[in-house]
Design a protein around this motif. Structure first.
Motif, PDB file in Angstrom:
ATOM      1  N   GLY A 153       0.809  -1.215   0.000  1.00 58.16           N
ATOM      2  CA  GLY A 153       0.000   0.000   0.000  1.00 58.16           C
ATOM      3  C   GLY A 153       0.838   1.259   0.000  1.00 58.16           C
ATOM      4  N   GLN A 186      -0.079   3.597  -3.983  1.00 64.77           N
ATOM      5  CA  GLN A 186      -0.727   4.896  -4.161  1.00 64.77           C
ATOM      6  C   GLN A 186       0.221   5.937  -4.755  1.00 64.77           C
ATOM      7  N   ASP A 235      -2.105  -4.233   6.458  1.00 65.67           N
ATOM      8  CA  ASP A 235      -2.694  -2.941   6.118  1.00 65.67           C
ATOM      9  C   ASP A 235      -3.706  -2.508   7.163  1.00 65.67           C
ATOM     10  N   SER A 272      -5.604   0.255   6.801  1.00 61.99           N
ATOM     11  CA  SER A 272      -6.639   1.107   6.216  1.00 61.99           C
ATOM     12  C   SER A 272      -7.974   0.389   6.076  1.00 61.99           C
ATOM     13  N   SER A 292     -18.216   2.592   5.382  1.00 60.89           N
ATOM     14  CA  SER A 292     -17.264   1.979   4.447  1.00 60.89           C
ATOM     15  C   SER A 292     -17.687   0.609   3.965  1.00 60.89           C
ATOM     16  N   GLN A 300     -14.387  -2.571   1.200  1.00 61.88           N
ATOM     17  CA  GLN A 300     -13.271  -1.662   1.406  1.00 61.88           C
ATOM     18  C   GLN A 300     -12.041  -2.099   0.619  1.00 61.88           C
ATOM     19  N   ARG A 330     -10.111   0.081  -2.321  1.00 63.46           N
ATOM     20  CA  ARG A 330      -8.674   0.346  -2.162  1.00 63.46           C
ATOM     21  C   ARG A 330      -7.888  -0.184  -3.351  1.00 63.46           C
TER      22      ARG A 330
END
Length: 264
Positions: free
Chosen positions: A28, A32, A71, A73, A81, A87, A91
């Motif tokens: 991750g 991004q 992760d 997040s 969410s 989710q 992502r």
């Protein structure tokens, strides 16, 4: 240490995945910034060609399974969410913009495959218009090894590039190909000795960056249309884009000549 390196050389933008100790495997923290770097390259008018590569001895080994479960997040299921699956979809789909941008940005893209490429990495390589590889490169779908279906556009790109029969062979059998074997199948566009790879890639990248950018923009549009459009619709688009491209190129060249010789 930055996990994504950006280098500009004239009109060539090089984006380097920089986790050489993990063969540039994706987490991750790198996915991004990679998507953001591709978005910036797509929108930057100074960039005429984009090169994607990996630091060290590999291009990209796919997802980093050792860090895949850490992760933070993804939250417990909640009303805002949704479930963990929802989710995870949002992502991953955001990270996969990298593949869409490399495929759709209106400028040529080159994957400089400097070593092993596997998993999501084959999606990133497949998203590029051209794939130049060194002899130390290899190719492995790898999704069967983790019971996964494929991501980063990998199943779509390789079906389009190689045809459904070869793509199914690669994904279902999951056999690792050498650089020569991958080149013979049409996976790699050009194959070079490792010490010549970067020079040959940059030579081609500068040729593209210094060439008729509006022509390449509409050429890529036509080629992308051809992947899915009906023949007659593609002909209509070619006719329109031919006029748009040549008129824009003529205007740019006229302005360039005027700036070089203001008294002429």
């Amino acid at each position: 240490m930055s996990e994504i390196l950006i280098e500009n050389d004239g009109g060539v933008r090089t984006i380097t995945l920089n986790r050489p100790d993990r063969l540039n495997a994706l987490t991750g923290s790198i996915m991004q910034p990679l998507a953001d770097a591709c978005a910036d390259a797509a929108s930057d008018s100074s960039v005429g060609c984009v090169v994607v590569t990996g630091a060290g001895r590999g291009f990209c080994a796919g997802g980093d399974l050792k860090e895949g479960g850490s992760d933070k997040s993804v939250l417990p299921p909640n009303e805002e969410s949704g479930s963990r699956t929802e989710q995870g979809f949002v992502r991953l789909r955001g990270f996969m913009e990298t593949a869409r941008l490399l495929h759709e940005m209106p400028k040529p893209t080159i994957a400089m495959v400097n070593g092993p490429v596997a998993g999501a990495g084959i999606g990133i390589a497949g998203a590029c218009d051209l794939r130049f590889a060194g002899r130390s490169a290899s190719f492995l779908t790898a999704f069967d090894r983790i019971g996964a279906g494929g991501d980063f556009g990998s199943t779509w790109f390789w079906t389009k590039i190689l045809g459904t029969g070869v793509a199914r062979e690669l994904f279902f059998l999951g056999e690792k190909l050498s650089a020569d074997e991958a080149f013979a199948k049409g996976i790699y566009t050009r194959l070079y000795d490792d010490d010549a790879l970067q020079g040959e890639v940059m030579k081609a990248a500068h040729r593209l960056a210094d060439g008729p950018r509006m022509g390449y923009r509409y050429m890529k549009t036509n080629l992308n249309n051809a992947e899915d459009w009906a023949f007659e619709a593609a002909l209509d688009a070619e006719a329109l884009n031919m006029g748009l491209a040549t008129s824009a190129t003529a205007l740019i060249w006229r302005e360039k000549k005027k700036s070089e010789n203001p008294d002429g």
